[in-house]
Scaffold this motif. Structure first.
Motif, mmCIF file in Angstrom:
data_model
loop_
_atom_site.group_PDB
_atom_site.id
_atom_site.type_symbol
_atom_site.label_atom_id
_atom_site.label_comp_id
_atom_site.label_asym_id
_atom_site.label_seq_id
_atom_site.Cartn_x
_atom_site.Cartn_y
_atom_site.Cartn_z
ATOM 1 N N THR A 184 0.810 -1.219 0.000
ATOM 2 C CA THR A 184 0.000 0.000 0.000
ATOM 3 C C THR A 184 0.838 1.261 0.000
ATOM 4 N N THR A 190 -6.167 -1.680 -2.085
ATOM 5 C CA THR A 190 -6.684 -2.007 -0.763
ATOM 6 C C THR A 190 -6.326 -3.454 -0.455
ATOM 7 N N GLY A 247 -2.245 3.503 -0.674
ATOM 8 C CA GLY A 247 -3.317 2.538 -0.539
ATOM 9 C C GLY A 247 -3.873 2.455 0.868
#
Length: 331
Positions: A184, A190, A247
Motif C-alpha cells: 500500500t 486495498t 493505498g
C-alpha cells in the motif's frame, strides 16, 4: 445506450427493507488451484459452466430490476472462455453501473488487457502469500510466478479498482502482514485481511488455523501504531491508512461478525441456482426458466422469490455451514 435516471429505476427490496442491488455470478465451478480452505486436492473433476447466453439473459433481467453491480466469480471465472465478452455485455447493460471480477490471478496476466478493454471496473485478487513455497503449500499448485506477474501488472494499471483478498491462517501466513501492508505504500490498492469461513470441504476449519479479526487487528496495530482509521466498504469492519501510503488496509470479519443487516447480495451459481444467502443451502433453480420453460415475467418472479427468502440473519439461523465448498457456492 441511454440509461434510466437513478430515481426511475426499479428497486428490489426484501422483507426486512434491504435493497438488493448486487449480484455475484459464478460463471464456472472449475478452478485451477486447490486451496486447502476451499477444495480438496482430489475433488471431483466434474464441473459446471454457466452458458454465456444464460448469463446474458440474467444480466439483462437483473439490470432491469434494480441491480447495479455485477461481480463475476467462480470457481475461477477466467476459465470461462467468454469472460471478456460477458464483462463487455454486462458493462453496457442498462442499469448496471459497475462490473468487477474476483480471480486467483493464474490467468490474469494474459487476459487483463482484454478485460480492461471490455470495460472492467475492478479486480479482487485472491492472494494469501507473497512467498512461493507457502503459495504451493496453500494452493497445492505451482503457479506463483503467474500470479505474481498478474499482481505486478494490476498494480501498474491506472484507473482500475484493485483489492487484494488475503485469507489469514494462523501459523501459515500470519507473519506476512507487513509484507502485504508494504504494497500500500506506493500503490493505490486495498489490502483486505480476511477471516477463514467454514466452507472448506471439511479440511482445515477445525485445525486451529482460524485467525479472528480482533487478533488480526491487534497484530496490525501493534506493528503500525500510526495507523489512521478511515471509512471503508460496508464489509470492511476495520479500515486504515498509513501516513504517506497511497493505498489502504482493511479487515473483514467473515465469520466472527456478519453483515446481514446491510446485505445487498444475491448469488447465481454455475449450475444456475439462485441463492439469497451465503449461509443457507436453500436455492431457486433457474435452469428450467433458462431452458425456455418460462417467460421473462416468470423468471422475474423467481428472482423476487429469492429476494424474499433472504433471512434476517443468515449466520445465526444456519444449522449446517461446514458442508459446502466456497467454489460451489459462488464466492
Amino acid at each position: 445506450m441511454k440509461r434510466e435516471p437513478e430515481e426511475r429505476r426499479p428497486v428490489l427490496t426484501d422483507r426486512f427493507g434491504r435493497t438488493i442491488d448486487y449480484v455475484r455470478i459464478a460463471v464456472t465451478s472449475a478452478c485451477n488451484l486447490r486451496c486447502t480452505y476451499c477444495l480438496k486436492d482430489n475433488a471431483p473433476a466434474q464441473t459446471q459452466r454457466l452458458a454465456s447466453a444464460d448469463a446474458v439473459r440474467l444480466i439483462a433481467l437483473l439490470g432491469g430490476m434494480g441491480v447495479k453491480k455485477i461481480r463475476f466469480t467462480g470457481g475461477e471465472p477466467l476459465l470461462h472462455p467468454s469472460i471478456a465478452e460477458l464483462v463487455s455485455i454486462a458493462k453496457t447493460t442498462p442499469g448496471i453501473d459497475a462490473v468487477r471480477i474476483t480471480t486467483n490471478g493464474v490467468l490474469l496476466d494474459r487476459q487483463l488487457d482484454a478485460l480492461i478493454g471490455a470495460g472492467l471496473d475492478g479486480v479482487n485478487l485472491s492472494l494469501d502469500t507473497l512467498d512461493r513455497d507457502k503459495f504451493i503449500s496453500i494452493t497445492r499448485r505451482d503457479r506463483f510466478e503467474q500470479v505474481r506477474n498478474a499482481l505486478d501488472k494490476l498494480l501498474a494499471t491506472p484507473g482500475l479498482t484493485v483489492k487484494i483478498n488475503t485469507l489469514m491462517l494462523r501459523g501459515i501466513n500470519s507473519d506476512e502482514i507487513p509484507a502485504f501492508v508494504e504494497l500500500t505504500r506506493s500503490h493505490d490498492v486495498t489490502v483486505r485481511f480476511m477471516e477463514l469461513q467454514p466452507f472448506d470441504d471439511s479440511q482445515i476449519w477445525r485445525t486451529g488455523r482460524f485467525m479472528g479479526a480482533e487478533m488480526i487487528r491487534e497484530r496490525l496495530v501493534g506493528a503500525y501504531p500510526e495507523l489512521e482509521a478511515i471509512t471503508g466498504h460496508s464489509t470492511e469492519h476495520y479500515s486504515f491508512r498509513l501516513p504517506g501510503h497511497r493505498g489502504s488496509i482493511a479487515i473483514i470479519p467473515a465469520f466472527s461478525r456478519n453483515f446481514c443487516s446491510s446485505c445487498s447480495k444475491l448469488r447465481i451459481t454455475a449450475d444456475a441456482k439462485l441463492i439469497g444467502c451465503l449461509y443457507h443451502h436453500e436455492s431457486i433453480d433457474l435452469a428450467p426458466a433458462l431452458n425456455g420453460e418460462m417467460n421473462e415475467e416468470e423468471i422475474k418472479k423467481r428472482i423476487i422469490e429469492a429476494v424474499q427468502q433472504k433471512p434476517k440473519d443468515g449466520l445465526k439461523s444456519s444449522h449446517d455451514t461446514a458442508a459446502s465448498s466456497m467454489s460451489r457456492i459462488g464466492g
